[in-house]
Design an enzyme around this catalytic site. Structure first.
Site, mmCIF file in Angstrom:
data_model
loop_
_atom_site.group_PDB
_atom_site.id
_atom_site.type_symbol
_atom_site.label_atom_id
_atom_site.label_comp_id
_atom_site.label_asym_id
_atom_site.label_seq_id
_atom_site.Cartn_x
_atom_site.Cartn_y
_atom_site.Cartn_z
ATOM 1 N N LYS A 145 0.571 -1.084 -0.186
ATOM 2 C CA LYS A 145 -0.055 -0.249 0.021
ATOM 3 C C LYS A 145 1.054 0.882 -0.261
ATOM 4 O O LYS A 145 0.083 1.915 -0.737
ATOM 5 C CB LYS A 145 -0.766 0.250 0.717
ATOM 6 C CG LYS A 145 -2.237 -0.601 0.872
ATOM 7 C CD LYS A 145 -3.001 -1.004 2.391
ATOM 8 C CE LYS A 145 -4.379 -1.724 2.085
ATOM 9 N NZ LYS A 145 -5.060 -1.518 3.157
ATOM 10 N N ASP B 223 -10.118 3.407 1.743
ATOM 11 C CA ASP B 223 -10.294 2.686 2.559
ATOM 12 C C ASP B 223 -10.874 4.018 3.309
ATOM 13 O O ASP B 223 -11.817 3.782 4.515
ATOM 14 C CB ASP B 223 -8.932 1.925 3.735
ATOM 15 C CG ASP B 223 -8.062 1.251 3.004
ATOM 16 O OD1 ASP B 223 -8.875 0.417 3.020
ATOM 17 O OD2 ASP B 223 -7.089 1.121 2.857
#
Ligand code: ATR
Length: 275
Positions: free
Chosen positions: A67, A103
């Site tokens: 990420k 997210d």
């Protein structure tokens, strides 16, 4: 038109639930598209990302451990990706590789009906966040957009929690991971309590009825934290809500159409059946 293809990259990747979610929505829409699972070793990350364009993929979701590392291979990073310092989605937009962090939106989605960000419902005066890692960063960025008054970060490494609050410009303080103080919202942003991980080393006695307790862990769905919260009369939000919530904007970016959300219960059953 060529078949729209997207997928998820990670290392390892076998555990990812993303294919179940995206394929469910593709089937619901009767859309002829594909969603693959791509194991990409850290040393192959750059080649894999550059390959998205060459292969004509619409994009990929990005999971552990890529990420942060993926960001250097992208042409642009969206505002939330920049704020969090990590992206979980790469979209090929007119040939450019664009990183996004969905997210934050996934975390916020189930909170919209509970708290407002300046709108109707009550604001979040005090939030408690357990953890100060990557997931906690997305949670804190989300809380900031909701205009949270003050945040207490509970973390094993207290200094890391304090640094994070400081960096994100949030009022509050950091404490060790022990007792949960009284708050409007409590979020577990660690992987503690997940199957195969140690339990959260915290006392839940401080939870008050009416508080909202949110666990990002979804296996098991009913964590010890959520069970304690429910017994105290708190409102609870489980980790599948964020998991499905973060997938929705990625799906829309990949396939050009918003996913159907009227059958989330069936999707949740499907996700739990494979858990
Ligand atoms: P993620 O991306 O899932 O947030 P991470 O960035 O590695 O993963 O962060 C893990 C978080 O869980 C951190 O807050 C970590 O605490 P430290 O900052 O002190 O490392 C916390 N954590 C992980 N394992 C833990 C354990 N066994 N006990 C207490 N906290 C733990």
């Amino acid at each position: 038109m060529t078949l729209p293809v997207a997928g998820v990259i990670g290392w390892p990747i076998g555990h990812s639930k993303s294919p179940v979610i995206h394929r469910f929505w593709l089937a619901q829409l009767g859309l002829d598209g594909e969603y693959g699972r791509f194991p990409v070793a850290p040393e192959d990350l750059g080649a894999a990302i550059r390959g998205l364009r060459a292969l004509g993929l619409r994009g990929v979701n990005v999971t552990v451990p890529h990420k942060i590392a993926v960001m250097e291979f992208l042409d642009r990073i969206g505002p939330r990706g920049r704020a969090v310092g990590a992206v979980n989605t790469v979209v090929v937009e007119d040939g450019a590789l664009v990183g996004r962090n969905t997210d934050v939106a996934g975390f916020l989605e189930p909170l919209r009906g509970v708290f407002s960000g300046g709108g109707d419902g009550p604001a979040i005066g005090h939030a408690v966040v357990l953890g100060a890692g990557g997931a906690a960063r997305a949670v804190l960025v989300g809380l900031k957009t909701l205009g949270v008054g003050r945040v207490t970060v509970l973390n094993r490494t207290v200094a890391k929690g304090a640094r994070l609050l400081d960096e994100l410009g949030l009022a509050g303080d950091a404490r060790p991971l022990d007792a949960v103080p009284d708050a409007d919202l409590v979020v577990n942003a660690t992987s503690l309590g997940m199957r195969g991980m140690p339990p959260l080393p915290v006392a839940f006695d401080g939870l008050r009825p009416g508080a909202c307790v949110y666990d990002i862990v979804y296996a098991p769905l009913e964590t010890a934290l959520l069970a304690a919260a429910r017994a105290k009369g708190c409102r609870v939000i489980d980790g599948l809500r964020m998991l499905v919530g973060q997938a929705a904007p990625a799906f829309a970016a990949f396939y050009g159409v918003a996913p159907p959300r009227d059958d989330d219960d069936a999707l949740r059953r499907l996700l739990l059946a494979g858990a």
